[in-house]
Design a protein around this motif. Sequence first.
Motif, mmCIF file in Angstrom:
data_model
loop_
_atom_site.group_PDB
_atom_site.id
_atom_site.type_symbol
_atom_site.label_atom_id
_atom_site.label_comp_id
_atom_site.label_asym_id
_atom_site.label_seq_id
_atom_site.Cartn_x
_atom_site.Cartn_y
_atom_site.Cartn_z
ATOM 1 N N SER A 176 52.000 47.380 41.897
ATOM 2 C CA SER A 176 52.343 47.713 40.450
ATOM 3 C C SER A 176 53.263 48.936 40.311
ATOM 4 N N THR A 183 51.148 48.475 32.787
ATOM 5 C CA THR A 183 50.544 49.024 33.716
ATOM 6 C C THR A 183 49.210 49.930 33.595
ATOM 7 N N VAL A 216 48.491 44.730 38.305
ATOM 8 C CA VAL A 216 47.650 44.707 37.215
ATOM 9 C C VAL A 216 46.402 43.780 37.379
ATOM 10 N N THR A 256 47.407 48.357 43.112
ATOM 11 C CA THR A 256 48.085 49.723 42.473
ATOM 12 C C THR A 256 49.361 49.924 42.858
ATOM 13 N N ALA A 283 54.823 44.493 38.688
ATOM 14 C CA ALA A 283 54.220 45.577 37.832
ATOM 15 C C ALA A 283 52.889 44.730 37.125
#
Length: 301
Positions: free
Chosen positions: A143, A115, A292, A140, A288
């Motif tokens: 993630s 991340t 990204v 964001t 996650a």
Amino acid sequence: MSMAASAPVSTKQQGRFDLVAFAAILVTILFWASSFVVIRICLGPLTPIELATARYVAAGVIALVYLVIDRPMPEKRDFFRLSVAAVLFIAAYAVLLNTGEQTVAAGPASFIINTMPVFTALIATFALGERFGGWGWAGTAVSFGGVALIAVASDDGFKLDPNAVLILGAALCSAIASVLQKPLLGRLPALAVTAWILLIGSVPLVPAVPATIQALAAAPAEVNWGVAYLVIFPTVIGYLTWAIALKRLTAARASNFLYGVPPVATLIGFVWLGETPTALGAIGGVMAILGVLVVNVMRKR
């Protein structure tokens, strides 16, 4: 454990297939992915600080030999920036990651570490005034939601593992260090910056050397071999091949390949240690990395 960099790259190099760069990337992915598994093997006989010391003080000595021979000297104004980046990327990163991996398996740990580009994008937004936008914030959220799932996923159901937060802290340290070292990589070769970071970053760990030597003497042979592997392959060779890739490709293009680290780490953890991710943890890992990707793709647009 990625290091963002910018190096002069010709348009011809950017546009064609580069066998040397591709081979360097593959070596980097394999060694960096395996490091998460070897860390799990070494923890127990060694404390997180002792493992960080054994790995990075030894690597720092190797870096010192290179620096004495080649003597690439940064400017005086760069030493403070270089020192802060080094301590964050080596000492702080290693201790946080090692502590986290006491209970977090190799695969999930590697997903959390990756991340780092999200943190880098967030820092660049506030420190450099770069646009983030709605898609960036959405990525964001996805993630970090994935990290939250990894943190609570266990064979017994929902159970918060605070060590997952420590690994997230390691990713944050790596992101801050990447932003700090970006200007340095415009003035020094990537390998020279890496060597200085290894050397300076290992200094805070030096006081733990006596205890580390005692712990290594009492540890099983597989732990000592594991430490030797970490020093030589993921650290010295892995950082070297990463520097080679950064020299021949743009930083963005090279960094995209590092999304292969978590799946490889998960596979190695399954084969070597029998670590099977829970369904919830697997979903968290996918989230996650997906977050990204969304942040990176939408920021470029």
